[in-house]
Design a protein around this motif. Structure first.
Motif, PDB file in Angstrom:
ATOM      1  N   PRO A  48       0.795  -1.237   0.000  1.00 62.60           N
ATOM      2  CA  PRO A  48       0.000   0.000   0.000  1.00 62.60           C
ATOM      3  C   PRO A  48       0.827   1.286   0.000  1.00 62.60           C
ATOM      4  N   SER A  49       0.241   2.324  -0.559  1.00 61.62           N
ATOM      5  CA  SER A  49       0.893   3.641  -0.597  1.00 61.62           C
ATOM      6  C   SER A  49      -0.160   4.697  -0.887  1.00 61.62           C
ATOM      7  N   THR A  50      -0.006   5.854  -0.290  1.00 64.79           N
ATOM      8  CA  THR A  50      -0.781   7.028  -0.711  1.00 64.79           C
ATOM      9  C   THR A  50       0.155   8.011  -1.396  1.00 64.79           C
ATOM     10  N   ARG A  51       1.153   8.496  -0.637  1.00 63.45           N
ATOM     11  CA  ARG A  51       2.034   9.545  -1.147  1.00 63.45           C
ATOM     12  C   ARG A  51       2.902   9.123  -2.318  1.00 63.45           C
ATOM     13  N   THR A  52       3.606   8.012  -2.150  1.00 62.71           N
ATOM     14  CA  THR A  52       4.640   7.706  -3.145  1.00 62.71           C
ATOM     15  C   THR A  52       4.009   7.444  -4.504  1.00 62.71           C
ATOM     16  N   ARG A  53       2.981   6.589  -4.532  1.00 69.12           N
ATOM     17  CA  ARG A  53       2.370   6.275  -5.831  1.00 69.12           C
ATOM     18  C   ARG A  53       1.708   7.515  -6.441  1.00 69.12           C
ATOM     19  N   ASN A 128      15.161   0.156   1.829  1.00 66.89           N
ATOM     20  CA  ASN A 128      15.461   1.497   1.320  1.00 66.89           C
ATOM     21  C   ASN A 128      14.230   2.203   0.763  1.00 66.89           C
ATOM     22  N   HIS A 129      14.312   3.530   0.710  1.00 66.31           N
ATOM     23  CA  HIS A 129      13.234   4.315   0.104  1.00 66.31           C
ATOM     24  C   HIS A 129      13.878   5.596  -0.443  1.00 66.31           C
ATOM     25  N   PRO A 130      14.642   5.450  -1.537  1.00 68.30           N
ATOM     26  CA  PRO A 130      15.467   6.586  -1.983  1.00 68.30           C
ATOM     27  C   PRO A 130      14.699   7.835  -2.397  1.00 68.30           C
TER      28      PRO A 130
HETATM   29  N1   CP Z   1       6.156   8.194   2.851  1.00 67.70           N
HETATM   30  C1   CP Z   1       5.568   7.181   2.159  1.00 67.70           C
HETATM   31  O1   CP Z   1       6.261   6.324   1.579  1.00 67.70           O
HETATM   32  O2   CP Z   1       4.207   7.205   2.152  1.00 67.70           O
HETATM   33  P1   CP Z   1       3.268   6.140   1.430  1.00 67.70           P
HETATM   34  O3   CP Z   1       3.505   4.811   2.098  1.00 67.70           O
HETATM   35  O4   CP Z   1       1.876   6.648   1.574  1.00 67.70           O
HETATM   36  O5   CP Z   1       3.712   6.068  -0.010  1.00 67.70           O
END
Ligand code: CP
Length: 306
Positions: A48-53, A128-130
Motif C-alpha cells: 500500500p501507498s498514498t504519497r509515493t504512488r 530502502n526508500h530513496p
Molecule cells: N512516505 C511514504 O512512503 O508514504 P506512502 O507509504 O503513503 O507512499
C-alpha cells in the motif's frame, strides 16, 4: 540503463543538480509542463501507498506525460505467481520508466536487472526508500539552507523504518553531521547501518531512548511511525507503538528553528496540535516529494535517451 535502487547510487553532485532542478520546477512550473510529452510512467505497487504512488503519478502528469498503474499485488498477475523478473520484462514493453514498491527487500533491484527501462525503487521492505530521501533532502535544504553542519534526531522505529536507513546513508556524506538515534531498545538502527555507514564515515552519533533530554540539541527531528506490517507478533507492536508521542509540551525546550519531519503516514506519534507549529514541515515534505520525483524522472529519462 540507469535505475535508482539505493540513494547512494546518486553522487552528492547529482543530488545537488536534482535539488537545483527542483527549485527551478517550483519557480517555473510552466517550463516543465511538456518535458515528458509522449512518455509513460508505470507505477507498480505490491504494497500500500498514498504519497509515493500518487506523487509519482502527479509528477508525471505535471511533466506532460502519461501513467499506467498497478495499485496492488492482488490486482496483478503476481497473485497468479508471475515473477518480478517477468513482470519487469513485460512492463518494459509498455512504459518508458517504472516505479516499483514491494514488501520484499531487493525486489526493485531484481526488476532493474530484467528491465530495459529505468526502475525506481519506491520502497522495498524494511530496506530502502530513496525517493523519500530526495523529498527529505529538499525539505531540509529549503528549511535550513544547507545539508551540512546539522544535528539530526531520528525518533521511533529505526529498525524497520526504511526512510531512516536511506536518509542516514544520504546525510553521512555531508560534513558536520551528528545523528541522535532515539528509539526503544528493540527498534534500534540495524547494526549494518551503524557499522557500514555511520561508523565507516566517521559520523558522530548518540543512541538514546529519551527524546526530551536531547531535544534542545536538534536542528532536525525526524519522527517515524512504528512499522506494524514488519512485526512478527502483534503483542510486540502493541507494546511499542506509542513509545514516542510528540506533543507541544515536549517541544518546550526545542530550538526555535527546529524542523520537524515525518515521512508519513502518521499514526499517533505526532499530536495533531503540532500541525500548526511553524516548525512542522511534514506536509511541505509531501509537496517536496512530488517535485523531487519530477526532477528524478527528468534525469533518468534524459539519461535513458542519450
Ligand atoms: N512516505 C511514504 O512512503 O508514504 P506512502 O507509504 O503513503 O507512499
Amino acid at each position: 540503463m540507469r535505475s535508482l535502487i539505493d540513494i547512494l547510487e546518486l553522487s552528492t553532485e547529482e543530488i545537488d543538480e536534482l535539488l537545483k532542478t527542483a527549485e527551478d520546477i517550483i519557480a517555473n512550473p510552466a517550463k516543465y509542463s511538456e518535458k515528458c510529452k509522449g512518455k509513460k510512467l508505470a507505477t507498480l505497487f505490491f504494497e500500500p501507498s498514498t504519497r509515493t504512488r500518487l506523487s509519482f503519478e502527479a509528477a508525471m502528469y505535471e511533466l506532460g506525460g502519461n501513467v499506467i498503474s498497478m495499485a496492488s499485488a492482488a490486482s496483478s498477475s503476481a497473485s497468479k505467481g508471475e515473477s518480478i523478473a517477468d513482470t519487469a520484462k513485460v512492463i518494459s514493453c509498455y512504459a518508458d520508466i517504472m516505479a516499483m514498491r514491494h514488501p520484499k527487500e531487493g525486489a526493485p533491484l531484481v526488476a532493474s536487472m530484467n528491465s530495459t527501462i529505468p526502475v525506481i525503487n519506491a520502497g522495498d521492505g524494511g530496506h530502502n526508500h530513496p525517493t523519500q530521501t530526495l523529498a527529505d533532502l529538499l525539505t531540509i535544504y529549503r528549511e535550513k539552507g544547507r545539508l551540512n553542519n546539522l544535528t539530526v534526531g531520528f525518533c521511533g522505529d529505526l529498525k524497520f523504518g526504511r526512510t531512516v536507513h536511506s536518509l542516514i546513508a544520504a546525510l553521512s556524506r555531508y560534513t558536520g553531521i551528528k545523528f541522535i538515534l532515539i528509539s526503544p531498545v528493540e527498534l534500534k538502527v540495524p547494526s549494518y547501518i551503524k557499522k557500514d555507514i555511520i561508523v565507516k564515515n566517521g559520523i558522530q552519533y548518540v543512541q538514546t531512548t529519551d527524546l526530551e533530554s536531547v531535544m534542545p540539541e536538534l536542528d532536525i527531528l525526524y519522527m517515524t511511525r512504528v512499522q506494524k506490517e514488519r512485526f512478527f507478533n502483534e503483542e510486540d507492536y502493541l507494546r511499542l507503538k506509542d513509545s514516542y508521542i510528540l506533543t507541544p509540551e515536549k517541544l518546550s525546550n526545542a530550538k526555535k528553528d527546529l524542523a520537524i519531519l515525518h515521512p508519513l503516514p502518521r499514526v499517533n506519534e505526532i499530536a495533531v496540535a503540532i500541525d500548526d507549529d511553524p516548525r512542522a514541515c511534514y506536509f511541505k515534505q509531501v509537496y517536496n516529494g512530488k517535485i523531487m520525483r519530477m526532477s528524478l524522472i527528468l534525469k533518468l529519462l534524459e539519461e535513458a535517451n542519450k
